[in-house]
Design a protein around this motif. Structure first.
Motif, PDB file in Angstrom:
ATOM      1  N   SER A   1      -2.112   0.878   5.028  1.00 58.89           N
ATOM      2  CA  SER A   1      -0.701   0.698   5.367  1.00 58.89           C
ATOM      3  C   SER A   1      -0.497   0.581   6.874  1.00 58.89           C
ATOM      4  O   SER A   1       0.367  -0.148   7.333  1.00 58.89           O
ATOM      5  CB  SER A   1       0.131   1.850   4.818  1.00 58.89           C
TER       6      SER A   1
ATOM      7  N   ALA B   1      -6.229  -1.238   9.643  1.00 63.56           N
ATOM      8  CA  ALA B   1      -6.989  -2.278   8.964  1.00 63.56           C
ATOM      9  C   ALA B   1      -8.204  -2.619   9.798  1.00 63.56           C
ATOM     10  O   ALA B   1      -8.191  -2.454  11.021  1.00 63.56           O
ATOM     11  CB  ALA B   1      -6.131  -3.531   8.763  1.00 63.56           C
TER      12      ALA B   1
ATOM     13  N   ASP C   1       5.352  -0.480  11.917  1.00 60.02           N
ATOM     14  CA  ASP C   1       6.613  -1.195  11.709  1.00 60.02           C
ATOM     15  C   ASP C   1       6.483  -2.634  12.195  1.00 60.02           C
ATOM     16  O   ASP C   1       5.759  -3.423  11.610  1.00 60.02           O
ATOM     17  CB  ASP C   1       7.757  -0.446  12.402  1.00 60.02           C
TER      18      ASP C   1
ATOM     19  N   SER D   1      -7.249  -3.111  13.463  1.00 52.15           N
ATOM     20  CA  SER D   1      -5.823  -3.385  13.635  1.00 52.15           C
ATOM     21  C   SER D   1      -5.013  -2.143  13.327  1.00 52.15           C
ATOM     22  O   SER D   1      -5.313  -1.407  12.380  1.00 52.15           O
ATOM     23  CB  SER D   1      -5.377  -4.502  12.681  1.00 52.15           C
ATOM     24  N   LEU D   2      -3.996  -1.941  14.139  1.00 52.55           N
ATOM     25  CA  LEU D   2      -3.040  -0.867  13.897  1.00 52.55           C
ATOM     26  C   LEU D   2      -1.668  -1.497  13.738  1.00 52.55           C
ATOM     27  O   LEU D   2      -1.293  -2.372  14.524  1.00 52.55           O
ATOM     28  CB  LEU D   2      -3.019   0.110  15.085  1.00 52.55           C
ATOM     29  N   THR D   3      -0.955  -1.080  12.708  1.00 54.66           N
ATOM     30  CA  THR D   3       0.382  -1.634  12.466  1.00 54.66           C
ATOM     31  C   THR D   3       1.378  -0.498  12.436  1.00 54.66           C
ATOM     32  O   THR D   3       1.182   0.499  11.730  1.00 54.66           O
ATOM     33  CB  THR D   3       0.432  -2.370  11.113  1.00 54.66           C
TER      34      THR D   3
ATOM     35  N   ASN E   1      -7.427  -3.310   4.299  1.00 57.98           N
ATOM     36  CA  ASN E   1      -6.043  -3.281   4.774  1.00 57.98           C
ATOM     37  C   ASN E   1      -5.329  -2.060   4.249  1.00 57.98           C
ATOM     38  O   ASN E   1      -4.946  -2.009   3.081  1.00 57.98           O
ATOM     39  CB  ASN E   1      -5.301  -4.533   4.271  1.00 57.98           C
TER      40      ASN E   1
ATOM     41  N   ASP F   1      -7.691  -1.870  -1.701  1.00 58.07           N
ATOM     42  CA  ASP F   1      -7.219  -2.426  -0.428  1.00 58.07           C
ATOM     43  C   ASP F   1      -8.301  -3.177   0.321  1.00 58.07           C
ATOM     44  O   ASP F   1      -8.090  -3.619   1.447  1.00 58.07           O
ATOM     45  CB  ASP F   1      -6.699  -1.288   0.471  1.00 58.07           C
TER      46      ASP F   1
END
Lengths: 262, 414
Positions: free
Chosen positions: B101, B104, B156, B152-154, B99, B65
């Motif tokens: 899930s 990141a 959905d 970065s936070l993701t 990166n 990743d």
């Protein structure tokens, strides 16, 4: 002996009745309702050949995941170099009960701009990467978008096929009429003839190299020929894997923006 | 140790790591040869405004990743009269990227673009511009990378990016007399004496935050930035009392930005909006004798239409400075409109494009046209024009009217 003959005749009559009962809609429905995987992952090579025999190659990575009423697809362009890194994310929605299909949500990441753009889901009739396939062809068409009529049967490349006329309810589509050749054995699409708005034959799709992978039918080779311009595109799928666990994070705008789809 | 040596050393380390740890290495790049010739109606008629070659390369390596990426560019411009300034080069991006899930991060020199605007800057204050990029086609060419750490936070459809930028990167100004825009930015008879760049310390770090959500009916992003204005604010002073020579001293001043953008697909159209608010932004007065702080509000509305081979984009841009007026070297309310049209043929191998921006006060404008053809997947030629037209006064774009030119460009990609 007489009993055997009566049974055989009854069985044959019954079979014929059953076959004749299948309407164009039912055949298309069985084709549409093929067992599909929850996830699909593959790379594809698209070879564009012009009327002079010159060819160009495009390569893409494609991942898709079915979430029930929504199917999410991500396509990343690998070659040629001028589109390398371009990412296309689409969310397609199932047909509603009234037969209408909601427009898809689409995003495009352009590496040159370093931005993701929200794009309209209306222009699905446009060429996909300059190929003879359209975005519509690459997506999932709703069963109730067309009206079907069984025209007969025909043998295509050794496959006995139903010949079904499909007329779109939306007359503004690029190809409002299609003739589908669906295999009688497994209800897979073997050939498709697409007509333009003047009802002239415009494109022909031939499917081959159909095998089962992980229990699902996979058409590994599709050739779309534009008979009006004498240009063709051959799409060959490689590294096909079904029902592999695909992270939900792969189907986000963040994934295409960061180039993390590999 | 000079900053260049530091970067060179880091680049070498980077390349070693790339080679040692990558499962897969990808190298690509392009050579671009281009020439810009002044048009007949300008004072540079027949002169080469730019002529030379650019070589750009990218190297990336993936391991699970994670990835390492480096991109650099070198340029040779024969049109510059000085032999020293003909060559230039820089590392555009060089970063390590992970990166996961939902988590990141990216650390190193990176280019990011914010906002929904095309070609105009509203909330996109993260990466500074290269004011010397005369023929730049895209963000990657016209922007400078920032040396930052991004987390970065993701979740959905929600993404949160937080940036910490320990090393300030200013806008690249045309400071040298051989730079094409120099005389349009710095008046005759006044030279730049010095520009005070911020010290590299914890107090001078910059911070940025982006919150984005991508929903069924619209996309929405909110931005926040605290750091230095990319352009220095200048003050004039008398350098030599005997000769009466004046000079400019510049300093970088901190500012705050809060903004957002929205994109809404509607049928065949996509509607875009963007706005940014700069409280107490620093401006030089019209005489450059002092600075003043005023609130600035910038906004944009745009509409896109894409159908088959056509793409048409139109935008309206407004820049409002609260309490203005003659005291500040910026107009009270500026507004412009842009229109961009492109049409592709022959399976997108041949493309015609035209784009223009017009200042709605003075009606001066800049128009760019281009015909571009892909001879193959690797080779592209384009011929176009860049026109700067004066309005009632010189104006924002009209002052560059003598830079109107025809441009011929050939690109080889590998």
């Amino acid at each position: 002996m007489k009993k055997i003959l009566i049974c055989a005749i009854s069985f044959l009559a019954g079979s014929l009745c059953f076959a004749q009962e299948l309407t164009g809609y039912e055949i298309a429905k069985r084709c549409d309702e093929q067992n599909e995987p929850n996830t699909a992952s593959y790379s594809a090579t698209l070879t564009l050949t012009d009327k002079k025999g010159r060819s160009r190659v495009r390569e893409i990575l494609m991942r898709s995941k079915d979430y029930g009423e929504t199917e999410k697809n991500v396509i990343v362009f690998v070659t040629p170099k001028d589109v390398q890194g371009v990412g296309y994310l689409s969310f397609e929605y199932d047909e509603k009960a009234d037969g209408t299909k909601p427009k898809s949500d689409n995003w495009l990441y352009m590496p040159a701009l370093k931005k993701v753009r929200r794009i309209s889901g209306s222009d699905t009739g446009g060429d996909f990467m300059g190929t003879d396939f359209t975005y519509d062809d690459m997506g999932d068409r709703g069963l109730n978008e067309d009206v079907y009529e069984l025209l007969g049967e025909e043998n295509i490349s050794g496959n006995e096929c139903y010949k079904v006329n499909a007329v779109s309810k939306d007359k503004t589509e690029k190809n409002p009429r299609r003739i589908l050749y669906i295999s009688k054995d497994n209800f897979l699409l073997i050939k498709c003839e697409l007509f333009d708005r003047q009802d002239n034959l415009q494109r022909v799709l031939l499917c081959s190299d159909i095998i089962k992978i992980d229990g699902y039918w996979c058409t590994q080779k599709m050739v779309m020929t534009n008979v009006q311009t004498n240009h063709s595109t051959t799409m060959e799928m490689k590294n096909v894997v079904y029902d592999k666990t695909l992270d939900d994070g792969m189907f986000t705008v963040a994934a295409i923006e960061r180039g993390s789809v590999r | 140790m000079g900053i260049r040596k530091v970067y060179l050393s880091l680049t070498v380390v980077f390349l070693v790591l790339l080679h040692g740890f990558s499962q897969e290495i990808d190298f690509s790049g392009r050579f671009t040869s281009q020439a810009a010739v002044g048009l007949w109606h300008t004072e540079n008629s027949g002169d080469f405004l730019k002529g030379g070659m650019e070589a750009e390369g990218e190297l990336s390596g993936n391991y699970g990743d994670s990835s390492l990426y480096i991109a650099g560019i070198t340029e040779y411009d024969a049109a510059k009269k000085s032999g020293i300034d003909n060559f230039s080069g820089r590392v555009k991006e060089a970063y390590f990227d992970y990166n996961g899930s939902w988590f990141a991060f990216r650390i190193g020199r990176q280019i990011s673009a914010w906002g929904a605007a095309d070609g105009l800057i509203v909330a996109d204050v993260l990466c500074p511009k290269d004011d010397n990029a005369f023929l730049a086609d895209d963000t990657s060419a016209s922007r400078l990378g920032i040396d930052a750490a991004r987390v970065s936070l993701t979740l959905d459809s929600v993404i949160v990016d937080a940036y910490v930028i320990p090393f300030f990167t200013p806008e690249a100004l045309p400071l040298k007399s051989t730079d094409i825009f120099h005389k349009y930015v710095f008046p005759d008879g006044v030279h730049v004496h010095k520009i005070n760049t911020p010290d590299v310390n914890l107090k001078n770090m910059e911070y940025a935050l982006r919150f984005s959500t991508y929903l069924r009916w619209f996309d929405l992003s909110l931005y926040g930035f605290y750091g230095f204005q990319d352009k220095p604010v200048f003050k004039i002073f008398m350098m030599d009392k005997k000769t009466g020579e004046f000079a400019l001293d510049g300093s970088y001043v901190k500012h705050l930005m809060a903004g957002g953008d929205i994109s809404v697909p509607l049928g065949d159209f996509t509607i875009r909006g963007e706005a940014a608010f700069f409280p107490k932004k620093c401006f030089a007065t019209s005489t450059f004798t002092d600075w003043e702080r005023h609130n600035e509000f910038v906004f944009l509305g745009g509409i896109d239409w894409m159908k088959s081979s056509w793409t048409i984009t139109a935008q309206y841009f407004g820049d409002y400075i609260r309490k203005s007026l003659a005291d500040v070297d910026e107009e009270h309310y500026k507004h412009t409109a842009t229109l961009s049209i492109s049409y592709s043929l022959d399976r997108a191998n041949l493309e015609f494009s035209a784009s223009g921006v017009v200042n709605l006060e003075d009606f001066d404008s800049a128009i760019q046209t281009e015909i571009s053809y892909d001879f193959s997947d690797s080779i592209n030629f384009s011929l176009g024009t860049k026109l700067f037209n004066a309005g009632r006064y010189k104006g924002t774009y009209g002052r560059y009217k003598d830079l109107s030119c025809a441009v011929l460009k050939g690109t080889y990609r590998f």
